[in-house]
Design a protein around this motif. Structure first.
Motif, PDB file in Angstrom:
ATOM      1  N   PHE A 140      -2.442 -60.069  -0.453  1.00  0.00           N
ATOM      2  CA  PHE A 140      -1.155 -60.583   0.019  1.00  0.00           C
ATOM      3  C   PHE A 140      -0.076 -60.503  -1.062  1.00  0.00           C
ATOM      4  CE2 PHE A 140      -3.761 -61.978   3.481  1.00  0.00           C
ATOM      5  CZ  PHE A 140      -2.916 -61.794   4.567  1.00  0.00           C
ATOM      6  N   LYS A 141      -0.464 -60.581  -2.310  1.00  0.00           N
ATOM      7  CA  LYS A 141       0.500 -60.374  -3.394  1.00  0.00           C
ATOM      8  C   LYS A 141       1.060 -58.949  -3.314  1.00  0.00           C
ATOM      9  CE  LYS A 141       0.922 -60.412  -8.412  1.00  0.00           C
ATOM     10  NZ  LYS A 141       0.219 -60.579  -9.687  1.00  0.00           N
ATOM     11  N   ASN A 183       3.365 -58.471  -0.239  1.00  0.00           N
ATOM     12  CA  ASN A 183       4.713 -59.024  -0.414  1.00  0.00           C
ATOM     13  C   ASN A 183       5.547 -58.246  -1.420  1.00  0.00           C
ATOM     14  OD1 ASN A 183       4.488 -60.995   1.562  1.00  0.00           O
ATOM     15  ND2 ASN A 183       3.509 -62.422   0.158  1.00  0.00           N
ATOM     16  N   GLN A 184       4.904 -57.444  -2.249  1.00  0.00           N
ATOM     17  CA  GLN A 184       5.617 -56.560  -3.168  1.00  0.00           C
ATOM     18  C   GLN A 184       5.837 -55.177  -2.558  1.00  0.00           C
ATOM     19  OE1 GLN A 184       2.950 -56.727  -6.522  1.00  0.00           O
ATOM     20  NE2 GLN A 184       3.858 -58.593  -7.318  1.00  0.00           N
ATOM     21  N   HIS A 185       5.329 -54.982  -1.344  1.00  0.00           N
ATOM     22  CA  HIS A 185       5.419 -53.700  -0.626  1.00  0.00           C
ATOM     23  C   HIS A 185       4.790 -52.567  -1.437  1.00  0.00           C
ATOM     24  CE1 HIS A 185       8.978 -55.266   2.023  1.00  0.00           C
ATOM     25  NE2 HIS A 185       7.967 -56.105   1.981  1.00  0.00           N
ATOM     26  N   SER A 212       7.970 -51.273   6.574  1.00  0.00           N
ATOM     27  CA  SER A 212       8.966 -51.791   5.628  1.00  0.00           C
ATOM     28  C   SER A 212      10.327 -51.121   5.790  1.00  0.00           C
ATOM     29  CB  SER A 212       8.467 -51.675   4.182  1.00  0.00           C
ATOM     30  OG  SER A 212       8.278 -50.345   3.811  1.00  0.00           O
ATOM     31  N   HIS A 219       7.629 -60.259   4.859  1.00  0.00           N
ATOM     32  CA  HIS A 219       6.941 -61.108   3.875  1.00  0.00           C
ATOM     33  C   HIS A 219       5.895 -61.949   4.607  1.00  0.00           C
ATOM     34  CE1 HIS A 219       6.395 -64.679   1.307  1.00  0.00           C
ATOM     35  NE2 HIS A 219       6.610 -63.843   0.315  1.00  0.00           N
ATOM     36  N   ASP A 220       4.738 -62.096   3.993  1.00  0.00           N
ATOM     37  CA  ASP A 220       3.669 -62.923   4.566  1.00  0.00           C
ATOM     38  C   ASP A 220       3.459 -64.161   3.712  1.00  0.00           C
ATOM     39  OD1 ASP A 220       3.291 -61.052   6.550  1.00  0.00           O
ATOM     40  OD2 ASP A 220       1.479 -60.197   5.665  1.00  0.00           O
ATOM     41  N   GLN A 221       3.522 -65.319   4.359  1.00  0.00           N
ATOM     42  CA  GLN A 221       3.264 -66.597   3.686  1.00  0.00           C
ATOM     43  C   GLN A 221       1.878 -67.077   4.119  1.00  0.00           C
ATOM     44  OE1 GLN A 221       5.086 -68.422   1.380  1.00  0.00           O
ATOM     45  NE2 GLN A 221       3.208 -69.626   1.302  1.00  0.00           N
ATOM     46  N   SER A 238       4.141 -64.253   9.132  1.00  0.00           N
ATOM     47  CA  SER A 238       4.915 -63.089   8.719  1.00  0.00           C
ATOM     48  C   SER A 238       6.372 -63.320   9.124  1.00  0.00           C
ATOM     49  CB  SER A 238       4.369 -61.830   9.397  1.00  0.00           C
ATOM     50  OG  SER A 238       4.968 -60.681   8.867  1.00  0.00           O
TER      51      SER A 238
END
Length: 145
Positions: free
Chosen positions: A37-38, A41-43, A83, A90-92, A110
């Motif tokens: 997931f890191k 979120n950085q694509h 993207s 972004h995924d939380q 998301s």
């Protein structure tokens, strides 16, 4: 009484010995998914794709929930397009639930902004199957109506 106590101690020792490898595997799987997931979120699509086996099995409402095989290259292509459509996707992560040696279930939300400038928020659950440190199955569930 001593016999029962001895049997209890032996069973407890066997249980603890068996739990060690499973717990270690669960911790490694959880760390892998946190890294996943890191990178999402950085694509970092190529790095994310490298977390999968050469070919992995996916389920996703977008594809009618039939299992399909995808290569890493297909994954990168799909997420690059995602993207471009949703540049701020972004995924939380809400929670990560390791299950046994090979499965991790993740609950997340998301968010992003569509081409029409409308923001979205989508709760999602994914069940990952991990073997030898690589994701081999990615089963995604969300309401796509």
């Amino acid at each position: 009484m001593k016999k029962h106590l001895a049997i209890l101690v032996i069973n407890l020792a066997i249980f603890c010995a068996c739990q060690g490898p499973v717990q270690k595997s669960q911790e490694a799987s959880k760390a892998l998914i946190e890294q996943y997931f890191k990178l999402f979120n950085q694509h970092e699509w190529k790095a994310l794709a490298a977390m999968y086996a050469d070919t992995a099995i996916f389920k996703d409402p977008t594809f009618g929930m039939k299992p399909i095989k995808k290569s890493r290259a297909q994954f990168v292509e799909e997420y690059t397009a995602l993207s471009k459509t949703f540049p701020d996707v972004h995924d939380q992560v809400i929670n990560i639930y390791p299950s046994g040696e090979h499965h991790v279930t993740v609950e997340f939300v998301s968010t992003g902004t569509g081409p029409d400038q409308k923001k979205f928020e989508l709760p999602i659950v994914v069940i990952f199957r991990i073997e030898q440190g690589k994701i081999v199955e990615d089963f995604t569930y969300y309401d796509n109506f």
